[in-house]
Design an enzyme around this catalytic site. Structure first.
Site, PDB file in Angstrom:
ATOM      1  CB  CYS A  99     112.366  58.681   2.664  1.00 29.97           C
ATOM      2  SG  CYS A  99     113.638  57.545   3.237  1.00 29.97           S
ATOM      3  CG  HIS A 141     114.297  56.847  -2.630  1.00 27.07           C
ATOM      4  ND1 HIS A 141     113.683  58.020  -2.263  1.00 27.07           N
ATOM      5  CD2 HIS A 141     114.399  56.107  -1.487  1.00 27.07           C
ATOM      6  CE1 HIS A 141     113.443  57.992  -0.947  1.00 27.07           C
ATOM      7  NE2 HIS A 141     113.861  56.836  -0.467  1.00 27.07           N
ATOM      8  CD  GLU A 142     114.346  52.229  -1.365  1.00 25.99           C
ATOM      9  OE1 GLU A 142     115.110  52.221  -0.380  1.00 25.99           O
ATOM     10  OE2 GLU A 142     113.174  52.647  -1.301  1.00 25.99           O
ATOM     11  CG  HIS A 145     118.146  54.879   1.660  1.00 29.76           C
ATOM     12  ND1 HIS A 145     118.007  55.771   2.698  1.00 29.76           N
ATOM     13  CD2 HIS A 145     116.920  54.801   1.076  1.00 29.76           C
ATOM     14  CE1 HIS A 145     116.752  56.215   2.744  1.00 29.76           C
ATOM     15  NE2 HIS A 145     116.075  55.644   1.767  1.00 29.76           N
TER      16      HIS A 145
HETATM   17 NI    NI Z   1     113.995  56.031   1.540  1.00 30.57          NI
END
Ligand code: NI
Length: 184
Positions: A99, A141-142, A145
């Site tokens: 990341c 993953h995104e 966030h």
């Molecule tokens: Ni990331």
């Protein structure tokens, strides 16, 4: 061209829940998205979420092809505003992730095998897709966030967390190493 600084793990904003975008085509959102593109291309990341440049809005970019990440080929370059994920296959698959907010480090992260995701582009058009494998991993993953989660918070085995060069050296020495993919 506006390359913005990336917040790194430890910054409280990265652990906060981002706001739903009300006006999809406001000047602020258009500027935010331009800055996200400039920043992710400059840093050669495969994806980026708005909170990583200090803006707690539900906007993500992924599938960015850079010389550093050539394995994003099957992931279409996508901007998603207010994304939502539905899990279609809750089987968990472990894969190596990184990341931009956790520079130099990689870790094995379990992600759901298959998802449906949706969201909006800048013109307000709805995007809906099903994804599996690496594509599903990138989106999870995104989207994480936007809910204040970085990949280490999803890890269960910290023996598989470490610096990129060290993990690569280990991989070379482990003949039976599982197939690994990377997300930025
Ligand atoms: Ni990331």
């Amino acid at each position: 061209m506006s390359i913005r600084p990336i917040l790194r793990m430890g910054s409280p904003l990265l652990n906060s829940v981002s706001a739903v975008v009300g006006d999809l085509s406001s000047p602020e959102i258009i500027q935010l998205i331009e800055d996200m593109w400039d920043t992710v291309l400059h840093l050669q990341g495969a994806g980026i979420a708005a909170p990583q440049i200090g803006c707690a809005q539900r906007v993500i970019l992924f599938g960015v092809t850079t010389p550093r990440y050539k394995n994003v080929g099957d992931v279409p370059a996508t901007l998603l505003i207010n994304p939502k994920i539905t899990v279609l296959d809750a089987t968990e698959i472990a894969g190596l992730e990184g990341c931009l907010s956790v520079p130099g480090l990689r870790g094995m992260v379990p992600r759901f095998a298959q998802i449906h995701y949706s969201g909006y582009d800048l013109e307000g058009r709805r995007i809906e897709r099903e994804a599996s494998g690496f594509h599903a991993r990138v989106v999870q993953h995104e989207c994480d966030h936007l809910d204040g989660f970085l990949f280490p918070q999803r890890m269960r085995d910290f023996s598989q967390f470490g610096f990129e060069d060290q993990l690569e050296a280990r991989e070379l020495s482990e003949k039976s190493a599982p197939a690994k993919v990377s997300v930025e």
